[in-house]
Structure formats: structure tokens, C-alpha cells
Design a protein around this motif. Sequence first.
Motif, PDB file in Angstrom:
ATOM      1  N   ALA A 276       0.847  -1.427   0.205  1.00  0.00           N
ATOM      2  CA  ALA A 276       0.127   0.197  -0.050  1.00  0.00           C
ATOM      3  C   ALA A 276       0.892   1.323  -0.443  1.00  0.00           C
ATOM      4  CB  ALA A 276      -0.778   0.079   1.016  1.00  0.00           C
ATOM      5  N   SER A 277       0.434   2.023  -0.805  1.00  0.00           N
ATOM      6  CA  SER A 277       1.705   3.137  -0.893  1.00  0.00           C
ATOM      7  C   SER A 277       1.550   4.436   0.448  1.00  0.00           C
ATOM      8  CB  SER A 277       0.656   4.562  -1.721  1.00  0.00           C
ATOM      9  OG  SER A 277      -0.498   4.683  -1.420  1.00  0.00           O
ATOM     10  N   ALA A 278       0.805   4.380   1.397  1.00  0.00           N
ATOM     11  CA  ALA A 278       0.423   4.994   2.056  1.00  0.00           C
ATOM     12  C   ALA A 278       2.276   4.373   3.084  1.00  0.00           C
ATOM     13  CB  ALA A 278      -0.556   4.779   3.314  1.00  0.00           C
ATOM     14  N   PHE A 279       1.528   3.031   3.989  1.00  0.00           N
ATOM     15  CA  PHE A 279       2.283   2.338   4.343  1.00  0.00           C
ATOM     16  C   PHE A 279       3.798   2.380   3.641  1.00  0.00           C
ATOM     17  CE2 PHE A 279       5.023  -1.654   4.315  1.00  0.00           C
ATOM     18  CZ  PHE A 279       5.606  -1.515   5.846  1.00  0.00           C
ATOM     19  N   LEU A 280       4.125   2.479   2.342  1.00  0.00           N
ATOM     20  CA  LEU A 280       5.687   2.237   1.614  1.00  0.00           C
ATOM     21  C   LEU A 280       6.211   3.738   1.756  1.00  0.00           C
ATOM     22  CD1 LEU A 280       4.773   0.790  -1.507  1.00  0.00           C
ATOM     23  CD2 LEU A 280       6.237  -0.520   0.117  1.00  0.00           C
ATOM     24  N   LYS A 281       5.030   5.250   1.451  1.00  0.00           N
ATOM     25  CA  LYS A 281       5.075   6.734   1.981  1.00  0.00           C
ATOM     26  C   LYS A 281       5.476   6.385   3.411  1.00  0.00           C
ATOM     27  CE  LYS A 281       3.294   8.069  -2.066  1.00  0.00           C
ATOM     28  NZ  LYS A 281       1.610   9.390  -2.336  1.00  0.00           N
ATOM     29  N   ARG A 282       5.113   6.258   4.136  1.00  0.00           N
ATOM     30  CA  ARG A 282       5.703   6.829   5.763  1.00  0.00           C
ATOM     31  C   ARG A 282       6.580   5.843   6.310  1.00  0.00           C
ATOM     32  NH1 ARG A 282       0.245   5.440   6.958  1.00  0.00           N
ATOM     33  NH2 ARG A 282       0.770   2.884   7.696  1.00  0.00           N
ATOM     34  N   HIS A 283       6.812   4.767   5.516  1.00  0.00           N
ATOM     35  CA  HIS A 283       8.275   4.404   6.241  1.00  0.00           C
ATOM     36  C   HIS A 283       9.080   4.131   5.476  1.00  0.00           C
ATOM     37  CE1 HIS A 283       6.020   3.371  10.271  1.00  0.00           C
ATOM     38  NE2 HIS A 283       5.453   2.465   9.195  1.00  0.00           N
ATOM     39  N   LYS A 284       9.325   5.005   4.269  1.00  0.00           N
ATOM     40  CA  LYS A 284      10.510   5.914   2.865  1.00  0.00           C
ATOM     41  C   LYS A 284      10.732   3.982   2.335  1.00  0.00           C
ATOM     42  CE  LYS A 284      11.785   9.611   5.395  1.00  0.00           C
ATOM     43  NZ  LYS A 284      12.473  10.218   5.896  1.00  0.00           N
ATOM     44  N   ILE A 285      10.115   3.222   1.938  1.00  0.00           N
ATOM     45  CA  ILE A 285      10.764   1.462   1.968  1.00  0.00           C
ATOM     46  C   ILE A 285      10.382   1.644   0.790  1.00  0.00           C
ATOM     47  CG2 ILE A 285       9.465  -0.510   1.474  1.00  0.00           C
ATOM     48  CD1 ILE A 285       7.575   0.038   4.248  1.00  0.00           C
TER      49      ILE A 285
END
Length: 375
Positions: A322-331
Amino acid sequence: MDNPFIIKSYESKDLFCDREKELQLMLRNCVNQSDMTLISQRRMGKTGLILRLFDELKTISPDIHTIYLDIFASRNIDDFIKLLAEATMKSFPVKTSIGERLMKFIKSLRPQLSFDNITGEPQLQIAYQTAHEKEYTLRGLFDFLDSQEAPIVIAIDEFQQIRDYPEQNMEALLRTYIQQMHNLTFIFCGSKKHLMADIFTNEKKPFYASTSFVSLSKIDEAPYTAFIRRLFEERQRSITSEAIQFILTWTRRHTYYTQQLCHTIYANGNQNIDLEEVKLACNQLMQQSESVYLQYRQMLTDKQWDYLIAIAKEESVQQITASAFLKRHKIGTPSVSRRLADALCEKGLLNDDSTLDGTVYSVSDVFLSHWMERL
């Protein structure tokens, strides 16, 4: 007074929490000689449940004999035979009639037999000339057990380990032997769900559709609350409802971590346990394990370490792309996230639990997860 919160194996029915539905199902299968596959996360209590089952069988069906072996440390068919033979010798002491016959059979294999200096348990070394001799020995051991008058239940823990054996035909070999046994019931246990599922549900594999399934999930809050309160109060200790609620929330009702926390609280010796006492024990456990957690840091790449922290801070993640998870943790990209998750699952540091809504990822070690939340 002995600590009632057991963190190793099994001691008695009185110190075992719930699992009544699973226990009754497994008892029925054993009595009716139906093989089964038991799958759970690591440290969810499957070994304890097996030993609880064996204990109950002694009461309701004393004619049924039991054998337990853990093959986690095994590397090949040689180790498998050795562990099965040693577990069988442990279950049938020499002074019993089956034990006498077993010793005659074992001696026919011309082994080097010794006994552990500390535990006194038998240890075997068997020399083989060819692969055929190994297969013949394994078949002979199964045939010996099957020929006894009494039914026997054999539990093989961490069964997925056979996938790492150099012998490519191990699954087919075991399946061929096992399906010809009439007096033996098998319980195949494993903690690597995807491997166990592939062994028993893949129609192209030898064990396909050969067993019934039993899976372990978290124990419900009500019986766990009653269990914790009873064990403290029976030993003249008091514990508040708030404290118990925190224990079950903090450990996420994962069997090993709940037992470990309660064990530590009890060991601290206070007669009246409140929320502050529980939090003190939580900090103790994380501090005790900190050196181990820092070793994990050395084992992982920077991205893997950061990804593990990200999962810990979320507690659990269903949509790892999910984009929100990826962005929140800079993955980074979804493919990077999947690759990191797969690598950490392979190392045993992440759980990937299948649900009706998809796969849920969480840090396998609950205490490590809490420790990482602080980073």
C-alpha cells in the motif's frame, strides 16, 4: 515454591491453559487412527499441546503408546532414523516387553549405543554402506513399531525440515512407508506454514490430502484471564484485572510470550501484582534480550533492519504494498517491500499469516517487536 508458569515443554494438566477444542479433536483422531497435520506459528504451544494430548491418552486410552521426536536439527535421512530410534527407545524402556523386543531389533542394526551423561537418554550411531541400507533401516523401524499389539501415536515436530534433506525422495519414501502402516497414527507438526501447506495440500506432492488439519491460533481472552488469575491466587498472590488485561494485550496472547511474562512477574516475588509490577517485568524482559536483538542488527542489511522496525511500529501490516505504508516508512516500490518481507519471513523474523482478508505480517518475536517500537 515452583513457578507455575511453564516456559519449557509441559508439566501437567493443571498448568496447561485451555486448547480444549483442539485437544478433543486430536483425541478423536488418535482413537480412530486418523493421521493429522498440526500447524502453528513458532512458540504458539504446539509441542505443549502434543504432550498434553499424550498425557490425556494415558488416562482415556492407556493401551495407546506415544512417541515424540523433534527433527528441527536434523540434516538428512541418517539423522531422521537416529532421532526416531532414540525417541522410540525413550518411549519403551528396556524393562518393558516392547522395550526388550526393541533392543533386539536395534542391536540387529549393529549400532554404537551410548547414554547421555546428564539425561541418561540413549544415543545411537548407525553406520551405513549404501542409501538402500538407510531406507531398509527406516522401513524396518516402522515395520517393528507397526507389528506391536498396541496402537502407537508418533508425533514428528518441525516436519517441514525434511524439505532441506539432500535426499530428494524423502517425502515419497516416508509416504510410501506410512500408508502401509496399520497400527501407527502420525501427527505431523510444523511452524513454517507455507512449507507445511505445500507438503500436505499440493496435489503434486506425495502427502497430498493424506491427513486432517489442526491449526493453533491465540487462546481466547476469557480462559487465559481465568488461568492467570487462578495460578497466582492458588499460590497466595493477588493480581489486578488491569494487570492481567495489560499482560494479554502486550503479549498479544501469544502463548510463549504470555507464559514468559507471567513467569517473570511470578519470579520477581511480589505478593500483590498491579500494572506497575507488570510493566517492570516487561522492561526486564526487553533489557535481558537486548544483546540478542543487537546481534540481529548485524545479521541484516540496513533495509531489512529498517523494514523490520516499520512492521514493528505498525504492530501488523496487511497491505505491505500500500502506498501509505511505503511512504510512511520510506520503503520504496511495492516489489522492494515484497522482497524484503519474503527475506525476513525466510529468516524467521516475520510471520505471514493468511486470513480471509489476505496475508498479515508481524514481527515473530513479540518482545523484539516492542523493543523496536522504541527505536
